[in-house]
Design an enzyme around this catalytic site. Structure first.
Site, PDB file in Angstrom:
ATOM      1  N   SER A 173       0.783  -1.227   0.000  1.00  0.00           N
ATOM      2  CA  SER A 173       0.000   0.000   0.000  1.00  0.00           C
ATOM      3  C   SER A 173       0.821   1.287   0.000  1.00  0.00           C
ATOM      4  O   SER A 173       1.507   1.579  -0.961  1.00  0.00           O
ATOM      5  CB  SER A 173      -0.934  -0.077   1.204  1.00  0.00           C
ATOM      6  OG  SER A 173      -1.832   0.968   1.180  1.00  0.00           O
ATOM      7  N   ASP A 231      -2.240   1.265  -3.241  1.00  0.00           N
ATOM      8  CA  ASP A 231      -3.134   0.173  -3.655  1.00  0.00           C
ATOM      9  C   ASP A 231      -4.578   0.648  -3.789  1.00  0.00           C
ATOM     10  O   ASP A 231      -5.501  -0.166  -3.861  1.00  0.00           O
ATOM     11  CB  ASP A 231      -3.028  -1.039  -2.710  1.00  0.00           C
ATOM     12  CG  ASP A 231      -3.467  -0.719  -1.299  1.00  0.00           C
ATOM     13  OD1 ASP A 231      -3.535   0.477  -0.949  1.00  0.00           O
ATOM     14  OD2 ASP A 231      -3.748  -1.659  -0.526  1.00  0.00           O
ATOM     15  N   ASP A 263      -6.773   2.138  -1.803  1.00  0.00           N
ATOM     16  CA  ASP A 263      -7.858   2.009  -0.819  1.00  0.00           C
ATOM     17  C   ASP A 263      -7.994   3.269   0.037  1.00  0.00           C
ATOM     18  O   ASP A 263      -8.853   3.326   0.911  1.00  0.00           O
ATOM     19  CB  ASP A 263      -7.724   0.736   0.048  1.00  0.00           C
ATOM     20  CG  ASP A 263      -6.426   0.654   0.813  1.00  0.00           C
ATOM     21  OD1 ASP A 263      -5.633   1.612   0.764  1.00  0.00           O
ATOM     22  OD2 ASP A 263      -6.204  -0.389   1.461  1.00  0.00           O
ATOM     23  N   ALA A 320       2.584   2.914  18.524  1.00  0.00           N
ATOM     24  CA  ALA A 320       3.470   2.178  17.623  1.00  0.00           C
ATOM     25  C   ALA A 320       2.729   1.913  16.322  1.00  0.00           C
ATOM     26  O   ALA A 320       1.571   1.496  16.340  1.00  0.00           O
ATOM     27  CB  ALA A 320       3.871   0.858  18.267  1.00  0.00           C
ATOM     28  N   THR A 361       2.413  -0.765  10.578  1.00  0.00           N
ATOM     29  CA  THR A 361       2.876  -1.034   9.206  1.00  0.00           C
ATOM     30  C   THR A 361       4.306  -0.579   8.965  1.00  0.00           C
ATOM     31  O   THR A 361       4.885  -0.883   7.942  1.00  0.00           O
ATOM     32  CB  THR A 361       1.982  -0.321   8.162  1.00  0.00           C
ATOM     33  OG1 THR A 361       2.083   1.093   8.372  1.00  0.00           O
ATOM     34  CG2 THR A 361       0.544  -0.747   8.260  1.00  0.00           C
ATOM     35  N   ARG A 409       4.338   6.589  15.924  1.00  0.00           N
ATOM     36  CA  ARG A 409       3.719   7.787  15.344  1.00  0.00           C
ATOM     37  C   ARG A 409       3.249   8.709  16.452  1.00  0.00           C
ATOM     38  O   ARG A 409       2.722   8.243  17.477  1.00  0.00           O
ATOM     39  CB  ARG A 409       2.532   7.407  14.476  1.00  0.00           C
ATOM     40  CG  ARG A 409       2.892   6.577  13.279  1.00  0.00           C
ATOM     41  CD  ARG A 409       1.717   6.576  12.289  1.00  0.00           C
ATOM     42  NE  ARG A 409       1.789   5.438  11.383  1.00  0.00           N
ATOM     43  CZ  ARG A 409       2.596   5.371  10.331  1.00  0.00           C
ATOM     44  NH1 ARG A 409       3.418   6.356  10.056  1.00  0.00           N
ATOM     45  NH2 ARG A 409       2.583   4.300   9.544  1.00  0.00           N
TER      46      ARG A 409
HETATM   47  C1  G16 Z   1      -2.816   0.672   6.704  1.00  0.00           C
HETATM   48  C2  G16 Z   1      -4.082   0.343   7.430  1.00  0.00           C
HETATM   49  C3  G16 Z   1      -4.752   1.605   7.902  1.00  0.00           C
HETATM   50  C4  G16 Z   1      -3.790   2.404   8.751  1.00  0.00           C
HETATM   51  C5  G16 Z   1      -2.464   2.620   8.024  1.00  0.00           C
HETATM   52  C6  G16 Z   1      -1.410   3.179   8.941  1.00  0.00           C
HETATM   53  O1  G16 Z   1      -3.112   1.455   5.596  1.00  0.00           O
HETATM   54  O2  G16 Z   1      -4.930  -0.374   6.561  1.00  0.00           O
HETATM   55  O3  G16 Z   1      -5.887   1.249   8.645  1.00  0.00           O
HETATM   56  O4  G16 Z   1      -4.327   3.633   9.081  1.00  0.00           O
HETATM   57  O5  G16 Z   1      -1.961   1.395   7.544  1.00  0.00           O
HETATM   58  O6  G16 Z   1      -1.285   2.286  10.022  1.00  0.00           O
HETATM   59  P1  G16 Z   1      -0.157   2.415  11.096  1.00  0.00           P
HETATM   60  O7  G16 Z   1      -0.279   3.810  11.632  1.00  0.00           O
HETATM   61  O8  G16 Z   1      -0.458   1.371  12.118  1.00  0.00           O
HETATM   62  O9  G16 Z   1       1.145   2.241  10.388  1.00  0.00           O
HETATM   63  P2  G16 Z   1      -2.532   1.118   4.175  1.00  0.00           P
HETATM   64  O10 G16 Z   1      -3.164   2.108   3.281  1.00  0.00           O
HETATM   65  O11 G16 Z   1      -1.046   1.229   4.270  1.00  0.00           O
HETATM   66  O12 G16 Z   1      -2.995  -0.296   3.934  1.00  0.00           O
END
Ligand code: G16
Length: 555
Positions: free
Chosen positions: A70, A294, A296, A514, A517, A522
């Site tokens: 993504s 991606d 979304d 934390a 991804t 953050r």
């Molecule tokens: C993904 C998740 C989202 C989230 C984002 C950041 O998005 O599907 O729900 O807001 O990661 O998450 P985090 O702050 O835990 O890194 P994407 O668009 O990367 O699939």
């Protein structure tokens, strides 16, 4: 025996994809995410086994596997599993996925056997009579084909019946999964093909527009990801400007240069940096939007006469959508029969939450980050509007809402129009998952119905200035958040320091969590002025750094 044959095949087919030493994999916010070349093929192989088991456990329902990272950089990749109704994998199963991903090749057969016992799934039937079904796709990343090979290797070992959809956006794959599983149900989701997806979206868009006109064109930044080619496909089905349709200018649609993906463009860049992509040459008040890698997520923006940048993020799309739907329901004469609510996360701007509660008079729920949490909470409403501030979200209509909308006898032409628009929205909005194309068309429909410019949309409320910071620490897992991620439970003492700074700030609010991804913590801060928001964000970031270092020196 057949069982031994399967166990051996699982071990043999895994040979090219060994578990790298010293690595620990975890199914996170959006599945597994990491650099593509450090054992992700092993993880994907394991995910094939999870998908096969999940299908079997759900009576051979079709399960989806999406290969994407993504918004993350081009060299990363990832994998996530899609449940039968097109939503995210049930949380309980994330553990099986984590367990399998961390399994040595030699043990795949044994652990598979153990899981089939634990899950009461018959491993022999699985292979020879009633087959597990899996559909999968990937985004445009260069590492995709190799990972698909790894996925097929485990699916083949288990004799799974599968369909390779090639390159798709994440929401398109979710669409396919739900179509497969609702084919013979009273509410079929649609045709499980790319054309089926585009046709459904385009027809619903035409109906929902109801003769309204879209002013000017829309520039869509596709983050140089899969959204580019797929949007070009969708445009073939949508009515164009000369046919009362939509005039879309596609930019950042280069999928040939792999390193261009998400680089200085796309929804994450625009939201985090709070600026347009440097390549943008939009003129004042031109409607612009950016998708992520991606497709979304989506955020809108424009620049004004003074070249000042204005962001219309997920909170804005949520308020616009909820307002529009609530209005249509009132006009249709069914407003008091439907429980409409909005779901946000801690990242939602405080001004948006206040606007929804006090002006729109709708209930708001707050959940941890991750679509799975918001999606789940949105199901508690008849019409649940959920969006993360980063532009990830959708609107869910439950059976009660659909029955009321489809069954209400209109008393006037006005009521009839409103009912038909609502009915079209059920199809226009991707009910399976947040979908940038669908959210974009919904936004365009809502703006057209109101005859709003982006400035009018912006004027509904004033965002509190805010700042997002990313802090790299030795081990992000020491930061454990509670209360929908608004507070830190550990490391001990960190939250008290954050509270101290928040209390010193006018309209201050901040939190640290934390990332699920990325390997980072953050920090979000908002305040009455941009200077204060920035100061608060830096103070909280410093707290995170200090406590992160302290935890590392103790261990
Ligand atoms: C993904 C998740 C989202 C989230 C984002 C950041 O998005 O599907 O729900 O807001 O990661 O998450 P985090 O702050 O835990 O890194 P994407 O668009 O990367 O699939």
């Amino acid at each position: 025996t057949i069982q031994d044959e399967v166990k051996n095949a699982l071990v043999q087919n895994a040979a090219p994809y060994p578990l790298p030493e010293g690595k620990r994999f975890q199914y996170g916010t959006a599945g597994f995410r990491m650099k593509a070349d450090v054992g992700l093929d092993h993880v994907v192989y394991a995910v094939g086994i999870v998908a096969a088991l999940r299908s079997k456990r759900r009576n051979e329902a079709t399960i989806g596997v999406m290969i994407t990272a993504s918004h993350n950089p081009a060299e990363d990749n990832g994998v996530k599993v899609v449940d039968p109704m097109g939503d995210m994998l049930e949380q309980e199963w994330e553990e099986y996925a984590t367990q399998l991903a961390n399994t040595e090749n030699a043990l795949f057969g044994d652990i598979y056997e153990k899981l089939t016992n634990d899950l009461l799934v018959d491993p022999v039937h699985q292979v020879h009579t009633r087959k597990s079904k899996v559909v999968f796709a990937r985004d445009t990343r260069a590492s995709g084909p190799h990972l698909i090979k790894a996925l097929k290797a485990s699916l083949d070992a288990l004799h799974v019946e599968y369909t390779d959809y090639g390159i798709l956006t994440t929401p398109m794959l979710h669409h396919m999964v739900r179509c497969h599983n609702t084919k013979n149900s009273p509410r079929p989701f649609g045709e499980a093909s790319e054309a089926g997806y585009h046709k459904k979206m385009a027809n619903a868009f035409k109906k929902a527009m109801y003769g309204r006109k879209i002013k000017g064109h829309l520039t869509v930044d596709c983050a140089n990801g899969v959204g580019g080619p797929k949007l070009h496909d969708l445009l073939k089905y949508l009515p164009n400007a000369s046919n009362d349709g939509i005039d879309i200018k596609v930019v950042n649609d280069d999928v040939i240069k792999p390193e261009a993906l998400n680089y200085e463009c796309g929804a994450d860049y625009v939201k985090t940096k709070q600026r347009a992509p440097p390549s943008s040459n939009a003129v004042p008040f031109e409607r612009c939007c950016s998708l992520d890698g991606d497709a979304d997520r989506i955020v809108y923006y424009f620049i004004d006469d003074n070249k000042e940048f204005h962001l219309l993020d997920g909170d804005r799309i949520a308020t616009l959508a909820a307002n529009f739907i609530a209005d249509q329901a009132r006009v249709a004469g069914i407003g008091d029969k439907l429980k409409i609510g909005v779901v946000q996360t801690a990242y939602a701007n405080g001004a948006s939450t206040e606007y929804i509660q006090k002006v729109m008079k709708l209930p708001v729920d707050c959940t941890p980050t991750g679509v799975k949490h918001l999606h789940h909470a949105a199901k508690r409403f008849d019409i649940g509007v959920y969006f993360e501030a980063n532009g990830h979200g959708t609107v869910l209509f439950n059976d009660n809402a659909i029955d009321i909308i489809k069954g209400h006898d209109p008393q006037s032409p006005g009521q009839k129009h409103a009912l038909e628009s609502l009915d079209a929205l059920i199809d226009l909005i991707n009910q399976a998952v947040g979908d940038a194309f669908s959210d974009m068309l919904l936004t365009e429909v809502a703006l057209a119905h109101r005859a709003w410019s982006p400035q009018d949309w912006m004027n509904t409320y004033i965002d509190l200035p805010n700042k997002l910071v990313r802090v790299v620490v030795p081990d992000r897992n020491v930061f454990k958040a509670v209360d929908a991620e608004r507070r830190l439970e550990s490391p001990a003492g960190a939250q008290a320091r954050i509270d101290h700074y928040v209390n010193l700030t006018n309209r201050g609010r901040a939190f640290a969590r934390a990332s699920g991804t990325e390997d980072a913590v953050r920090v979000y801060a908002e305040a009455h002025s941009a200077r204060d928001a920035e100061k608060l964000a830096n103070q909280v970031a410093e707290v995170v750094e200090t406590y992160g270092m302290r935890a590392a020196s103790k261990s």
